[in-house]
Design a protein around this motif. Structure first.
Motif, PDB file in Angstrom:
ATOM      1  N   LEU A  29       0.838  -1.199   0.000  1.00  0.00           N
ATOM      2  CA  LEU A  29       0.000   0.000   0.000  1.00  0.00           C
ATOM      3  C   LEU A  29       0.877   1.255   0.000  1.00  0.00           C
ATOM      4  N   CYS A  30       0.229   2.383  -0.113  1.00  0.00           N
ATOM      5  CA  CYS A  30       0.961   3.659  -0.121  1.00  0.00           C
ATOM      6  C   CYS A  30       1.657   3.926   1.218  1.00  0.00           C
ATOM      7  N   THR A  31       1.228   3.232   2.283  1.00  0.00           N
ATOM      8  CA  THR A  31       1.861   3.404   3.596  1.00  0.00           C
ATOM      9  C   THR A  31       3.155   2.599   3.722  1.00  0.00           C
ATOM     10  N   GLY A  32       3.422   1.742   2.710  1.00  0.00           N
ATOM     11  CA  GLY A  32       4.623   0.915   2.752  1.00  0.00           C
ATOM     12  C   GLY A  32       4.387  -0.458   3.362  1.00  0.00           C
ATOM     13  N   LEU A  46     -15.024  -4.228   2.690  1.00  0.00           N
ATOM     14  CA  LEU A  46     -15.835  -4.046   3.899  1.00  0.00           C
ATOM     15  C   LEU A  46     -16.022  -2.566   4.236  1.00  0.00           C
ATOM     16  N   GLY A  47     -15.501  -1.667   3.356  1.00  0.00           N
ATOM     17  CA  GLY A  47     -15.693  -0.229   3.529  1.00  0.00           C
ATOM     18  C   GLY A  47     -14.568   0.484   4.253  1.00  0.00           C
ATOM     19  N   HIS A  48     -13.471  -0.250   4.559  1.00  0.00           N
ATOM     20  CA  HIS A  48     -12.344   0.384   5.258  1.00  0.00           C
ATOM     21  C   HIS A  48     -11.501   1.191   4.269  1.00  0.00           C
ATOM     22  N   CYS A  49     -11.047   2.376   4.705  1.00  0.00           N
ATOM     23  CA  CYS A  49     -10.160   3.211   3.893  1.00  0.00           C
ATOM     24  C   CYS A  49      -8.866   3.478   4.654  1.00  0.00           C
ATOM     25  N   THR A  50      -8.463   2.512   5.466  1.00  0.00           N
ATOM     26  CA  THR A  50      -7.254   2.669   6.291  1.00  0.00           C
ATOM     27  C   THR A  50      -6.307   1.509   6.048  1.00  0.00           C
ATOM     28  N   THR A  54      -1.247   0.074  10.460  1.00  0.00           N
ATOM     29  CA  THR A  54      -0.967   1.389  11.071  1.00  0.00           C
ATOM     30  C   THR A  54      -2.228   2.186  11.375  1.00  0.00           C
ATOM     31  N   MET A  55      -3.369   1.770  10.765  1.00  0.00           N
ATOM     32  CA  MET A  55      -4.651   2.474  10.874  1.00  0.00           C
ATOM     33  C   MET A  55      -4.588   3.902  10.313  1.00  0.00           C
TER      34      MET A  55
END
Length: 394
Positions: A29-32, A46-50, A54-55
């Motif tokens: 992901l963009c967070t690495g 499931l609708g998560h955007c995190t 790392t949340m």
């Protein structure tokens, strides 16, 4: 090999943080953070955007294939698999080589060969398969007989208990001379040998009517009881109780089991047993209570009623059912004497707890019948007092 691979600790960097399984198609992901593709896509669905680890809120939900990680994972598992495969082939080859040696060697060399084969077979499923596929069961079984030394017999039995023995091999091992040797080793061998012999005899009893003369051999029963009572080696207890249970399933042998004094030591052991051993011990005592000698032995043991009463509402329903059956058999033998002892040991209160609990109906009915027996042979006032009941409950 798959079993052995599954037991290996995989590097944490290869594990998906969501499923905790090794990744096959890692994406970043963009967070690495890197995840298994299917798991992170399900997270998004499931609708998560995190980012699950790392949340952090994702400013870009693009998933990028991590080819470097995929290559590292593939290389690591391939290398492990090749090592396992070579080891497996080496183990199979060694097992076959040892079988060939067994056909030639004698004396101490035979003992040493058997010992190495036992160690290989105990440690590797591939070695067990090699032994089975190359006639190893028949070969090792042929070494057991009237003139076999205990050194050879102990190693041979140690191999056989690790194999899936077929019907023909079981029939061969049931020969009186072979059983006689096993019984001797049960009485005189090391604790490891005694446990292995016990396990092997139980295997031989499966799916067949063992000859009653083998089962009722006092030497077998005495050796088995010694194993169960041996406080120096508690690891023999489970094996001993398991075989004793199988033997007691043969009605004609129960009298012999009682005659060697089996009941008192089993009753004394009850408070100290774990759940698995306790169920076996209660099963044996319940079966023995089905014959007059068994009921007399249970009644004659001062600890029977208090030890069995203590188990009610403390163990599984299966154990409670066996315990109630034992108490019923003893109380029916001498109602006035035994019900008095039982009520004094707290039976009435325990029975009421069972009746009011969520136990199965059969267990509750057993409790009702036993409570009726107590009230018939004990004054109502004392039963109520022992139960600590108020006049309203009466």
């Amino acid at each position: 090999m798959i079993e052995e691979l599954e037991s290996i600790e995989v590097p944490s960097v290869f594990i998906c943080p969501i499923s905790l399984d090794p990744m096959e198609d890692p994406v970043t992901l963009c967070t690495g953070q890197t995840y298994e593709r299917s798991n992170i896509l399900k997270w998004f669905s499931l609708g998560h955007c995190t980012c699950p680890t790392t949340m952090q809120e994702l400013w870009d939900d693009t998933v990028t294939p991590n080819r470097t990680m995929q290559h590292l994972i593939y290389s690591w598992f391939s290398q492990k698999f090749l090592v396992m495969k070579k080891r497996s082939e080496d183990v199979q080859g060694r097992a076959i080589e040892l079988l060939e040696n067994l056909k030639k060697v004698k004396g101490q060399a035979r003992v040493q060969t058997l010992k190495e084969l036992r160690q290989v077979v105990a440690a590797h499923s591939t070695a067990r398969k090699a032994v089975l596929d190359n006639g190893g069961t028949a070969l090792v079984s042929s070494l057991l007989g009237p003139f076999t030394t205990h050194a050879v017999g102990s190693e041979a039995v140690g191999i056989l208990v690790n194999l899936d023995i077929d019907f023909a091999s079981k029939s061969n091992l049931r020969q009186p001379a072979k059983i006689s040797l096993m019984v001797d080793m049960l009485n005189e061998g090391s604790i490891e040998t005694k446990i292995n012999v016990t396990r092997l005899i139980e295997m031989l009893m499966e799916g067949s009517d063992f000859e009653n003369e083998n089962l009722s051999s006092l030497s077998l029963l005495v050796g088995l009881l010694r194993l169960v009572k041996d406080k120096r080696h508690p690891n023999g207890l489970l094996a001993g109780l398991g075989l004793l249970k199988s033997i007691c399933s043969h009605e004609s042998v129960r009298g012999s089991v009682v005659s060697i004094g089996t009941v008192p030591p089993l009753v004394e052991l009850l408070p100290s047993l774990n759940s698995e051993c306790l169920e076996l011990a209660l099963y044996i005592l319940e079966v023995l209570s089905s014959i007059p000698e068994g009921r007399l032995a249970l009644k004659g043991c001062a600890s029977t009623i208090p030890n069995v009463v203590k188990l009610l509402m403390r163990v599984s329903e299966a154990c409670m059912q066996l315990a109630l059956s034992i108490l019923w058999a003893v109380c029916m033998l001498a109602p006035e004497e035994c019900t008095a002892l039982a009520v004094e040991a707290g039976l009435a209160a325990k029975l009421l707890l069972v009746i009011q609990s969520g136990c199965n109906p059969e267990l509750k009915q057993q409790s009702v019948e036993l409570l009726k027996l107590c009230s018939l042979n004990y004054t109502s006032t004392i039963v109520i007092s022992e139960c600590k009941l108020t006049r309203t409950i009466q």
